[in-house]
Enzyme design. Sequence first.
Site, PDB file in Angstrom:
ATOM      1  N   ASP A 195       0.850  -1.185   0.000  1.00  0.00           N
ATOM      2  CA  ASP A 195       0.000   0.000   0.000  1.00  0.00           C
ATOM      3  C   ASP A 195       0.895   1.247   0.000  1.00  0.00           C
ATOM      4  OD1 ASP A 195      -3.223   0.492   1.154  1.00  0.00           O
ATOM      5  OD2 ASP A 195      -1.823   2.175   1.039  1.00  0.00           O
ATOM      6  N   ASN A 248     -12.649  -3.419   3.371  1.00  0.00           N
ATOM      7  CA  ASN A 248     -13.617  -2.327   3.433  1.00  0.00           C
ATOM      8  C   ASN A 248     -14.612  -2.478   2.287  1.00  0.00           C
ATOM      9  OD1 ASN A 248     -12.213  -1.175   5.611  1.00  0.00           O
ATOM     10  ND2 ASN A 248     -10.820  -0.100   4.222  1.00  0.00           N
ATOM     11  N   GLN A 292     -14.626   2.217   1.853  1.00  0.00           N
ATOM     12  CA  GLN A 292     -13.948   1.773   0.632  1.00  0.00           C
ATOM     13  C   GLN A 292     -13.724   2.952  -0.302  1.00  0.00           C
ATOM     14  OE1 GLN A 292     -16.067  -1.224  -1.643  1.00  0.00           O
ATOM     15  NE2 GLN A 292     -14.269  -1.691  -2.894  1.00  0.00           N
ATOM     16  N   HIS A 337     -10.293  -5.637  -2.556  1.00  0.00           N
ATOM     17  CA  HIS A 337      -8.921  -5.802  -2.046  1.00  0.00           C
ATOM     18  C   HIS A 337      -8.966  -6.131  -0.564  1.00  0.00           C
ATOM     19  CE1 HIS A 337     -10.041  -1.536  -1.827  1.00  0.00           C
ATOM     20  NE2 HIS A 337      -9.332  -1.472  -0.709  1.00  0.00           N
ATOM     21  N   LEU A 338      -8.006  -6.926  -0.181  1.00  0.00           N
ATOM     22  CA  LEU A 338      -7.870  -7.335   1.215  1.00  0.00           C
ATOM     23  C   LEU A 338      -6.612  -6.660   1.767  1.00  0.00           C
ATOM     24  CD1 LEU A 338      -8.255 -11.018   2.355  1.00  0.00           C
ATOM     25  CD2 LEU A 338      -6.388  -9.615   3.188  1.00  0.00           C
TER      26      LEU A 338
HETATM   27  P1  AMP Z   1      -9.819   1.221   0.767  1.00  0.00           P
HETATM   28  O1  AMP Z   1     -10.050   2.464   1.590  1.00  0.00           O
HETATM   29  O2  AMP Z   1     -10.086  -0.056   1.502  1.00  0.00           O
HETATM   30  O3  AMP Z   1     -10.543   1.295  -0.561  1.00  0.00           O
HETATM   31  O4  AMP Z   1      -8.272   1.178   0.496  1.00  0.00           O
HETATM   32  C1  AMP Z   1      -7.641   1.599  -0.673  1.00  0.00           C
HETATM   33  C2  AMP Z   1      -6.171   1.549  -0.388  1.00  0.00           C
HETATM   34  O5  AMP Z   1      -5.492   1.608  -1.629  1.00  0.00           O
HETATM   35  C3  AMP Z   1      -5.653   2.678   0.479  1.00  0.00           C
HETATM   36  O6  AMP Z   1      -5.026   2.130   1.646  1.00  0.00           O
HETATM   37  C4  AMP Z   1      -4.655   3.395  -0.429  1.00  0.00           C
HETATM   38  O7  AMP Z   1      -3.533   3.866   0.283  1.00  0.00           O
HETATM   39  C5  AMP Z   1      -4.286   2.314  -1.416  1.00  0.00           C
HETATM   40  N1  AMP Z   1      -3.831   2.754  -2.737  1.00  0.00           N
HETATM   41  C6  AMP Z   1      -4.439   3.639  -3.541  1.00  0.00           C
HETATM   42  N2  AMP Z   1      -3.765   3.758  -4.708  1.00  0.00           N
HETATM   43  C7  AMP Z   1      -2.712   2.905  -4.627  1.00  0.00           C
HETATM   44  C8  AMP Z   1      -1.639   2.552  -5.501  1.00  0.00           C
HETATM   45  N3  AMP Z   1      -1.516   3.100  -6.731  1.00  0.00           N
HETATM   46  N4  AMP Z   1      -0.733   1.639  -5.081  1.00  0.00           N
HETATM   47  C9  AMP Z   1      -0.850   1.078  -3.857  1.00  0.00           C
HETATM   48  N5  AMP Z   1      -1.837   1.346  -2.988  1.00  0.00           N
HETATM   49  C10 AMP Z   1      -2.751   2.260  -3.357  1.00  0.00           C
END
Ligand code: AMP
Length: 111
Positions: free
Chosen positions: A30, A84, A91, A97-98
Amino acid sequence: MSDCIFCKIAAGEIPANFIYQDDEVVAFKDTNPQAPVHILIIPKKHVANILEADEALLGTLFGKVKKIAASQGLSEKGFRTVVNTGDDGGQTVHHLHLHLLGGRFMQWPPG
Ligand code: AMP
Ligand code: ZN
């Protein structure tokens, strides 16, 4: 899905710090880590979230946790897995995603 950032990562079209991949799943760091280890495990196939995923896909995703956690040195002290879902779930990326979090004690309950 063409405008999905995680589809692009899974396809190798935008860079990520990959730590695991196979035919069905990729895992990468992440970019905004909430713990010393913060890995996202995603299906290569675009599915928005748990509500759109079938049992087999969810089984596949969770089935990878043990070996990916072990590869990150998390087996002994443990870790947290989070998925999430939707607005109330917080989300922000609408590709299933996990989150695999570890390397520090995780408070409960979450905020
Ligand atoms: P969620 O809030 O569960 O949808 O989490 C999305 C996650 O994706 C967050 O923790 C972000 O920091 C992560 N994220 C967003 N864009 C990227 C990316 N390009 N590479 C890696 N992680 C990312
Ligand atoms: Zn996607």
